[in-house]
Write an enzyme that holds these catalytic residues in place. Structure first.
Site, PDB file in Angstrom:
ATOM      1  N   ASP A 202     -61.436 -14.747   7.625  1.00 44.31           N
ATOM      2  CA  ASP A 202     -59.982 -14.570   7.582  1.00 44.31           C
ATOM      3  C   ASP A 202     -59.303 -15.470   8.615  1.00 44.31           C
ATOM      4  OD1 ASP A 202     -60.115 -12.668   5.620  1.00 44.31           O
ATOM      5  OD2 ASP A 202     -60.174 -10.984   7.003  1.00 44.31           O
TER       6      ASP A 202
ATOM      7  N   GLY B 279     -59.412 -10.696  13.763  1.00 46.81           N
ATOM      8  CA  GLY B 279     -60.802 -10.661  14.222  1.00 46.81           C
ATOM      9  C   GLY B 279     -61.247  -9.298  14.744  1.00 46.81           C
TER      10      GLY B 279
ATOM     11  N   ASP C  55     -65.745 -18.280  10.719  1.00 44.41           N
ATOM     12  CA  ASP C  55     -64.997 -17.032  10.567  1.00 44.41           C
ATOM     13  C   ASP C  55     -64.368 -17.091   9.163  1.00 44.41           C
ATOM     14  OD1 ASP C  55     -63.409 -14.717  11.355  1.00 44.41           O
ATOM     15  OD2 ASP C  55     -61.734 -16.117  11.423  1.00 44.41           O
TER      16      ASP C  55
HETATM   17  P1  B16 Z   1     -61.922  -5.101   7.138  1.00 45.32           P
HETATM   18  P2  B16 Z   1     -62.460 -12.108  10.376  1.00 45.32           P
HETATM   19  C1  B16 Z   1     -61.290  -9.690  10.371  1.00 45.32           C
HETATM   20  O1  B16 Z   1     -61.881 -10.750   9.673  1.00 45.32           O
HETATM   21  C2  B16 Z   1     -59.774  -9.777  10.304  1.00 45.32           C
HETATM   22  O2  B16 Z   1     -59.312 -10.923  11.003  1.00 45.32           O
HETATM   23  C3  B16 Z   1     -59.186  -8.551  10.951  1.00 45.32           C
HETATM   24  O3  B16 Z   1     -57.777  -8.602  10.885  1.00 45.32           O
HETATM   25  C4  B16 Z   1     -59.722  -7.294  10.237  1.00 45.32           C
HETATM   26  O4  B16 Z   1     -59.221  -6.121  10.856  1.00 45.32           O
HETATM   27  C5  B16 Z   1     -61.242  -7.305  10.311  1.00 45.32           C
HETATM   28  O5  B16 Z   1     -61.723  -8.495   9.710  1.00 45.32           O
HETATM   29  C6  B16 Z   1     -61.850  -6.106   9.600  1.00 45.32           C
HETATM   30  O6  B16 Z   1     -61.583  -6.231   8.234  1.00 45.32           O
HETATM   31  O7  B16 Z   1     -60.909  -4.015   7.276  1.00 45.32           O
HETATM   32  O8  B16 Z   1     -61.815  -5.895   5.851  1.00 45.32           O
HETATM   33  O9  B16 Z   1     -63.341  -4.624   7.390  1.00 45.32           O
HETATM   34  O10 B16 Z   1     -61.273 -12.825  10.931  1.00 45.32           O
HETATM   35  O11 B16 Z   1     -63.474 -11.693  11.418  1.00 45.32           O
HETATM   36  O12 B16 Z   1     -63.070 -12.817   9.189  1.00 45.32           O
HETATM   37 MG    MG Z   2     -60.256 -14.714  11.776  1.00 43.80          MG
END
Ligand code: B16
Ligand code: MG
Length: 216
Positions: free
Chosen positions: A11, A46, A9
């Site tokens: 973030d 996520g 993953d």
């Molecule tokens: P975006 P991951 C996720 O990343 C984040 O944890 C989540 O908080 C966010 O809303 C989602 O990506 C979408 O992100 O707005 O940049 O498309 O943890 O799956 O790497």
């Molecule tokens: Mg994450």
């Protein structure tokens, strides 16, 4: 079965952008007069952008049209991307960088499995776009975590089966996605205490021992 690959993953695992998500969503929430705090922000880990907005709107008194929601999510993303511009390779810990290099030395294939549509932008900013053998992100999926699609695509890009890839996650929705796809999963932070997590990790570098113990 030996573990031949790892899907990380992004973030919360490779780097930390939650403070930028928080700042951007807070600005949107203030604008529409809805309560938003760190605890609500934690529920967004996520979760896709639009689903994040729906969570924030749980406390909203009025009704918004689909078009208005789309505009708000675009606005949030513009604020968020501007904040991301300050990221650099310094946002990757030495531990993460060394562990990724060590995995490459051991011929373990590595991929990103992220819900974010900004994954490549972030990877470029932090100098890690080249090190991963594949990237599966919010742009190549139609269903977000806890659906396993993002990890199944990552495994496909690595030419490996789910059982051969360890997923490393920080969010429970990500662990649910890994479990639903038949992936063994390691959890950091909040996900370490989750009952569906096969390997609770105290620190990132412990993935090396998970692989070592499995493959010896
Ligand atoms: P975006 P991951 C996720 O990343 C984040 O944890 C989540 O908080 C966010 O809303 C989602 O990506 C979408 O992100 O707005 O940049 O498309 O943890 O799956 O790497
Ligand atoms: Mg994450």
């Amino acid at each position: 079965m030996q573990y031949k690959g790892i899907v990380f993953d992004l973030d919360g695992v490779i780097c930390h952008t939650d403070k930028y998500h928080y700042m951007a969503w807070k600005q949107i929430a203030d604008e529409i007069g809805v309560y938003f705090d760190e605890a609500i922000n934690d529920r967004l880990r996520g979760v896709s952008r639009m689903e994040s907005l729906e969570i924030i709107l749980e406390k909203y008194k009025g009704e918004l049209t689909a078009e208005e929601k789309q505009k708000l999510s675009e606005k949030k993303n513009n604020i968020y991307r501007n904040l991301l511009c300050q990221m650099s390779p310094k946002d990757v810990s030495e531990e993460v960088a060394e562990t990724l290099n060590e995995l490459k030395r051991r011929n373990i294939r590595i991929a990103i499995g992220s819900s974010s549509k900004n994954a490549c932008f972030i990877l470029r900013k932090i100098g890690l776009l080249e090190i991963f053998d594949a990237t599966s992100d919010g742009n190549n999926i139609s269903r977000s975590k806890p659906d396993p699609e993002v990890f199944l695509k990552a495994a496909e890009y690595l030419k490996l089966n789910a059982g051969e890839c360890l997923v490393v996650e920080d969010a429970r929705s990500g662990i649910d996605a890994a479990a639903a796809g038949g992936f063994p999963c390691a959890g950091l932070g909040d996900a370490a205490a989750y009952e569906k997590t096969n390997y609770p990790l105290h620190r990132f570098s412990e993935v090396l021992s998970v692989i070592e113990n499995r493959n010896r």
